[in-house]
Scaffold this motif. Structure first.
Motif, short mmCIF file in Angstrom:
data_model
loop_
_atom_site.label_atom_id
_atom_site.label_comp_id
_atom_site.label_asym_id
_atom_site.label_seq_id
_atom_site.Cartn_x
_atom_site.Cartn_y
_atom_site.Cartn_z
N ALA A 160 0.83 -1.21 0.00
CA ALA A 160 0.00 0.00 0.00
C ALA A 160 0.87 1.25 0.00
CB ALA A 160 -0.93 -0.01 1.20
N GLU A 161 1.90 1.24 0.79
CA GLU A 161 2.80 2.40 0.83
C GLU A 161 3.45 2.63 -0.53
OE1 GLU A 161 5.78 3.92 4.14
OE2 GLU A 161 6.65 2.21 3.07
N LYS A 162 3.91 1.57 -1.16
CA LYS A 162 4.56 1.68 -2.47
C LYS A 162 3.58 2.18 -3.52
CE LYS A 162 7.41 -0.98 -5.71
NZ LYS A 162 8.03 -2.32 -5.97
N LEU A 163 2.31 1.79 -3.41
CA LEU A 163 1.29 2.20 -4.38
C LEU A 163 0.82 3.63 -4.17
CD1 LEU A 163 -0.81 -1.08 -4.41
CD2 LEU A 163 0.44 -0.13 -6.37
N GLY A 164 1.15 4.23 -3.03
CA GLY A 164 0.79 5.62 -2.79
C GLY A 164 -0.34 5.84 -1.81
N TYR A 165 -0.76 4.80 -1.09
CA TYR A 165 -1.78 5.00 -0.06
C TYR A 165 -1.18 5.81 1.10
CZ TYR A 165 -4.89 1.72 -2.40
OH TYR A 165 -5.71 1.11 -3.31
N ASP A 166 -2.03 6.60 1.73
CA ASP A 166 -1.58 7.53 2.76
C ASP A 166 -1.59 6.95 4.17
OD1 ASP A 166 -1.51 10.19 1.13
OD2 ASP A 166 -3.45 9.30 0.65
N SER A 167 -2.51 6.01 4.44
CA SER A 167 -2.73 5.54 5.81
C SER A 167 -3.10 4.08 5.83
CB SER A 167 -3.87 6.34 6.48
OG SER A 167 -3.61 7.72 6.50
#
Length: 354
Positions: A43-50
């Motif tokens: 999720a972090e790599k894909l650009g999710y914030d939280s």
């Protein structure tokens, strides 16, 4: 009209093993640390914030099922990630406020200032009663929770704290190290009852709303935004289960399949509802708006074509929703699909988003 920066997106960490049907053929039950770690790093790599880590001692769908522990997972994820916000849910009756504040400050240090807490009222009776912890009446739990959060907020802010109340007596304690990059971790508040709204308006930074139709969400936002408050205005988050496809017809077909898979879980849901506090507004909303997923799920209406889902997100954002905390099934593939197909569409509707 409430004006805020572009919408942010989060994903529920799979502490339950799944946020949809337990028998979905493409999403086998897996509540392991390894899966949670992979999911949040992706999720972090894909650009999710939280990411939001829910809290239960035992799995409310059945104590025989695994469930990931919230605060140890939060510490682990904080050490492995570099940009995503880690939000850990907390039921005040499970931790003394001074002990909890110390743990939160520790994870704030590990994360470099990316940690937040989500204060939720306990609604699942067995995990408390079977542990020998009293399950107080609904409104009394909020009296307890207000005292608890008053102490925690003060300690997270680095203040020397004294408090005399019905439930807590704290005498001049101060915790170190204090936050190094900001005043304190952010405080999210869940629950939609009147006491929950008062708590969010008085002591929270962000109020989480369960998935439901736009007009309901707008009414709830106005209810809390209009309450007496000191400092900056409260912000708003929304839980939602997403089914997005190239066309609306494809999305509705996936929704129909999801309802078929969900039929097998009916006995588990009946067991869960039977052990829940019936005064919890969340369950009244669920009864009114049946949905796939937890915490309102598909009742938020994020089911449709990629363009339709982006437009509905824009509509929620226009009335004040800042953070969309999302569920998917199958989790990993749909997480990637949403980032690939919906992120750019939201960005085109709101150039400051993402």
């Amino acid at each position: 009209m409430i004006r805020i920066a572009g919408p942010r997106f989060g994903v529920w960490t799979p502490v339950y093993g799944t946020w949809g049907a337990t028998t979905h053929p493409e999403d086998p039950f897996d509540a392991s640390w390894e899966r949670a770690k992979r999911l949040v790093l992706s999720a972090e790599k894909l650009g999710y914030d939280s990411t939001l880590i829910a809290q239960h001692i035992v799995n409310p769908y059945g104590h025989e099922f695994d469930i990931l522990e919230t605060w140890t997972a939060a510490a682990g994820l904080a050490s492995l990630t570099s940009s995503i916000e880690i939000i850990a849910a907390i039921k005040p009756t499970l931790f003394h406020p001074v002990v909890l504040a110390k743990q939160a400050l520790g994870i704030e240090e590990i994360s470099g200032g990316r940690f937040s807490i989500n204060v939720v009222n306990a609604w699942y009776k067995p995990e408390l009663l079977q542990s020998g912890i009293p399950f107080a009446e609904h409104d009394e739990r909020y009296i307890y929770g207000t005292e608890w959060l008053t102490i925690v907020r003060s300690l997270l802010s680095g203040e020397k704290t004294s408090f005399e109340g019905k439930y807590f007596h704290v005498d001049g304690i101060e915790l170190n190290p204090k936050p190094k990059t900001r005043q304190r971790p952010a405080i999210y508040v869940g629950g939609e009852s009147e006491p929950a709204r008062d708590l969010a308006a008085g002591l929270g930074d962000v109020w989480f709303i369960n998935g439901q139709p736009l007009e309901n969400v707008e009414r709830l936002i106005r209810s809390v935004a209009g309450r007496k408050r000191e400092g900056v205005p409260v912000r708003f988050g929304l839980s939602a289960f997403v089914i997005a496809r190239e066309t609306e017809e494809e999305a509705q077909a996936e929704l129909a399949k999801a309802w078929e898979y969900a039929k097998a879980d009916q006995p588990l849901n009946e067991q869960l509802f039977g052990h829940a506090d019936q005064k919890a507004v969340m369950f009244q909303t669920i009864a009114k708006y049946p949905a796939i997923g937890t915490n309102g799920g598909t009742a938020a209406g994020l089911v449709g074509s990629y363009d339709q889902v982006a437009e509905r997100i824009a509509a929620f954002h226009e009335i004040g929703v800042e953070l969309f905390m999302l569920q998917f099934q199958p989790l990993e593939s749909e997480l990637e699909r949403f980032a690939r197909e919906v992120f750019p569409r939201v960005r085109s509707l709101n150039p400051v988003a993402l």
